[in-house]
Design an enzyme around this catalytic site. Structure first.
Site, PDB file in Angstrom:
ATOM      1  N   LYS A 179      -7.217  -4.415 -17.988  1.00  0.00           N
ATOM      2  CA  LYS A 179      -7.507  -4.469 -16.205  1.00  0.00           C
ATOM      3  C   LYS A 179      -6.952  -5.524 -15.073  1.00  0.00           C
ATOM      4  O   LYS A 179      -7.678  -6.738 -15.804  1.00  0.00           O
ATOM      5  CB  LYS A 179      -9.214  -3.899 -15.675  1.00  0.00           C
ATOM      6  N   GLY A 231     -13.171 -13.986 -14.908  1.00  0.00           N
ATOM      7  CA  GLY A 231     -13.410 -14.689 -13.562  1.00  0.00           C
ATOM      8  C   GLY A 231     -14.469 -15.608 -12.891  1.00  0.00           C
ATOM      9  O   GLY A 231     -14.654 -16.098 -13.134  1.00  0.00           O
ATOM     10  N   SER A 232     -15.166 -14.792 -12.178  1.00  0.00           N
ATOM     11  CA  SER A 232     -15.376 -15.626 -10.798  1.00  0.00           C
ATOM     12  C   SER A 232     -17.231 -15.003 -11.522  1.00  0.00           C
ATOM     13  O   SER A 232     -17.850 -14.565 -12.035  1.00  0.00           O
ATOM     14  CB  SER A 232     -16.029 -15.023  -9.629  1.00  0.00           C
ATOM     15  N   GLU A 253     -16.194 -15.472 -19.584  1.00  0.00           N
ATOM     16  CA  GLU A 253     -15.394 -16.338 -19.221  1.00  0.00           C
ATOM     17  C   GLU A 253     -15.776 -17.186 -17.832  1.00  0.00           C
ATOM     18  O   GLU A 253     -14.615 -16.523 -16.973  1.00  0.00           O
ATOM     19  CB  GLU A 253     -13.679 -16.965 -19.745  1.00  0.00           C
ATOM     20  N   LEU A 254     -16.492 -17.717 -17.030  1.00  0.00           N
ATOM     21  CA  LEU A 254     -16.476 -17.802 -15.523  1.00  0.00           C
ATOM     22  C   LEU A 254     -15.796 -18.845 -14.763  1.00  0.00           C
ATOM     23  O   LEU A 254     -14.814 -19.534 -15.673  1.00  0.00           O
ATOM     24  CB  LEU A 254     -18.366 -17.559 -15.412  1.00  0.00           C
ATOM     25  N   CYS A 288      -8.830 -22.448 -13.618  1.00  0.00           N
ATOM     26  CA  CYS A 288     -10.961 -22.315 -13.952  1.00  0.00           C
ATOM     27  C   CYS A 288     -11.433 -23.970 -14.711  1.00  0.00           C
ATOM     28  O   CYS A 288     -11.965 -24.385 -14.604  1.00  0.00           O
ATOM     29  CB  CYS A 288     -11.207 -21.423 -15.003  1.00  0.00           C
TER      30      CYS A 288
END
Ligand code: NAP
Ligand code: MG
Length: 491
Positions: A179, A231-232, A253-254, A288
């Site tokens: 996605k 993402g966040s 993985e933030l 990031c």
């Protein structure tokens, strides 16, 4: 008049519209009134079809040898990078939908290809099982792929981030449902189609659309055996909760709030300021593991401020398609507001804020999601630009007096993604780096231009769980399987 791009879903070997024909629009962040294209808005029915296709394709795909899958990955790498006209057209489209400058777009496309080759190269190592011969049993320690993996990527570096998980998932023997983010779905989806077409039907399925409509259905689907999300923190926390329902393992993985430490003996000659600039401002700061807090030994403070000021002031802010532009707009209005609020807070608190860079087209600047590259000098450590992830083109600079103090400030943070130490004494820099709470540390550099994907990448604390990239990034898509027998029985 430029063409309007259209992208479809890809399910079970076929490009197709959303089951209800729905689409959504993507606009150019440099001039938000310009429609760049429409992507298919996938439905819950489409999610179901994609999951079934990925599940059905799994037995045959996972039964191939590593060498066979590796050969296919190498062919994919060649296909997505060798047609220069196609790459150029795709890069221009990506810059129009995303904002980032063309040079960085090209970097993303080539990175994705390189990661397919890199993952294929782990084949021999992956194929070797470990055997423990010790009474009362001999044990073969092998691994098996997990099954259907759901891969979710954010808008900021969608192709490079796919390069951290897609080839690894495939090499490991998984089939996938990908996605992409609604905020940059066109060119990434076209590249994904190219990849999916080259593999057996069902191995790679692509779902674009609104996360609020299909996100939970993907993550929480009972056929999904692994979730790899980038993402966040807020969405990551939610993804972990949804995945918990089926005990589906996750890699998250933030965000990051990466500290860089410039020591008293740092070598700031040559291109050092250009490296520092790119560390923080590449991709308009929307990375990031960009440098997000710069701590400088007090004896070098003024020199660093002056060096960075000159570097930032030479940047040209504008439309990423123009060859003279060195910094494009931010990708979206929401992220722009996060950054402008942080700058306003620093100003409101009487801090010294330098908004730099050249703006050749002020009308464009006023229309688009632009923010000039900005420094906050001698920033108060309680400011949100220091405490939080800015994810945009503003960098706070803070002085320190001792190494211990610098280390304490670097580690006093909710995140632990990457970091850097800048020193002419490499041993000293490595010694200090080992004590920084981060999953990745750079010496005299920072960020994507200094990362080659060989080492596992990911974070501590709120920066996430698990590691992408490298051999470890393939193995995470597998589970251990021990096969035991009486001594000598297994050969
Ligand atoms: P985000 O809002 O968390 O979205 C990330 C992805 O998750 C998007 O594809 C989003 O789709 C999707 N999503 C949202 N809700 C979902 C749900 N319920 N189920 C499944 N998927 C869902 O993050 P972003 O704003 O795109 O990216 C910026 C953040 O990503 C920053 O915090 C940055 O630090 C972080 N990041 C981390 C890394 C890393 O490697 N550690 C790399 C890059 C970025 P839609 O966009 O369609 O809503
Ligand atoms: Mg910050």
């Amino acid at each position: 008049m430029t063409d309007i791009a259209e992208t479809k879903l890809f399910i079970d070997g076929t490009a197709q519209a959303a089951s209800d024909g729905g689409t959504y629009e993507i606009h150019n962040p440099a001039r938000p009134s310009e429609l760049v294209g429409r992507a298919a808005a996938g439905t819950l029915y489409d999610v179901e079809q994609a999951m079934r296709a990925a599940h059905a394709a799994f037995p045959a795909w996972s039964a191939l040898s590593y060498a066979e899958r590796g050969d296919m990955l190498r062919r994919v790498a060649a296909a997505i990078t060798s047609d220069m006209a196609e790459v150029e057209a795709r890069a221009r489209l990506f810059t129009r939908e995303h904002g980032k400058i063309l040079r960085e777009t090209h970097l993303e496309i080539s990175r994705l290809g390189e990661r397919f080759v890199q993952s294929a190269e782990y084949g021999d190592r992956l194929a070797r099982d470990e055997i423990i011969r010790a009474a009362p049993n001999d044990t073969i320690i092998t691994r098996q792929p997990r099954g259907v993996a759901a891969l979710v990527v954010p808008w900021n570096w969608p192709l490079a981030i796919l390069g951290a998980k897609l080839p690894q998932a495939l090499m490991a023997g998984n089939t996938v449902v990908v996605k992409p983010s609604a905020n940059s779905a066109l060119a990434p989806t076209m590249t994904l189609h190219r990849i999916a077409e080259m593999l057996p039907p069902g191995v790679v399925n692509i779902l674009t659309g609104s996360a609020s409509r299909i996100g939970d259905a993907i993550i929480g689907h009972p056929l999904v055996r692994y979730v790899n999300f980038t993402g966040s923190v807020d969405v990551g926390r939610h993804v972990m909760k949804v995945a918990a329902e089926n005990i589906t393992p996750v890699t998250l993985e933030l965000g990051g709030n990466d500290a860089g430490l410039v020591l008293q003996d740092a070598d700031l000659t040559g291109d050092a300021f250009s490296r520092l600039y790119r560390a923080a401002f590449m991709s308009t700061g929307q990375i990031c593991f960009a440098l997000k807090r710069l701590y400088v030994h007090r004896s070098r403070f003024d020199e660093v401020v002056e060096g960075l000021r000159a570097e930032l002031d030479a940047q040209v802010v504008g439309d990423g398609l123009l060859p003279e532009t060195t910094m494009g707009p931010m990708n979206n209005a929401k992220q722009l507001k996060v950054v402008t609020d942080m700058i306003a807070e620093a100003r409101g608190r009487g801090q010294k804020v330098l908004e730099l860079g050249q703006v050749p087209d002020p009308d464009l600047y006023a229309q688009g999601h632009f923010q000039r590259p900005t420094l906050v000098i001698d920033a108060d450590p309680t400011l949100s630009v220091v405490r939080e992830e800015q994810f945009g083109p503003v960098l706070p600079i803070l002085p320190f007096d001792t190494e211990e103090q610098a280390l304490a400030m670097a580690n006093d943070d909710q995140f632990g993604l990457a970091s850097s130490v800048w020193s002419s004494d490499v041993e000293r820099a490595v010694r200090l780096a080992r004590r920084i709470e981060a999953g990745y540390s750079f010496i005299n550099a920072h960020g994507p231009s200094a990362q080659d994907g060989n080492g596992p990448f990911g974070g501590f604390k709120k920066s996430g769980i698990g590691r992408n990239f490298g051999y470890e990034g393939v193995v995470q898509f597998q589970g251990y399987h021990s096969i035991a027998g009486a001594p000598g029985l297994l050969g």
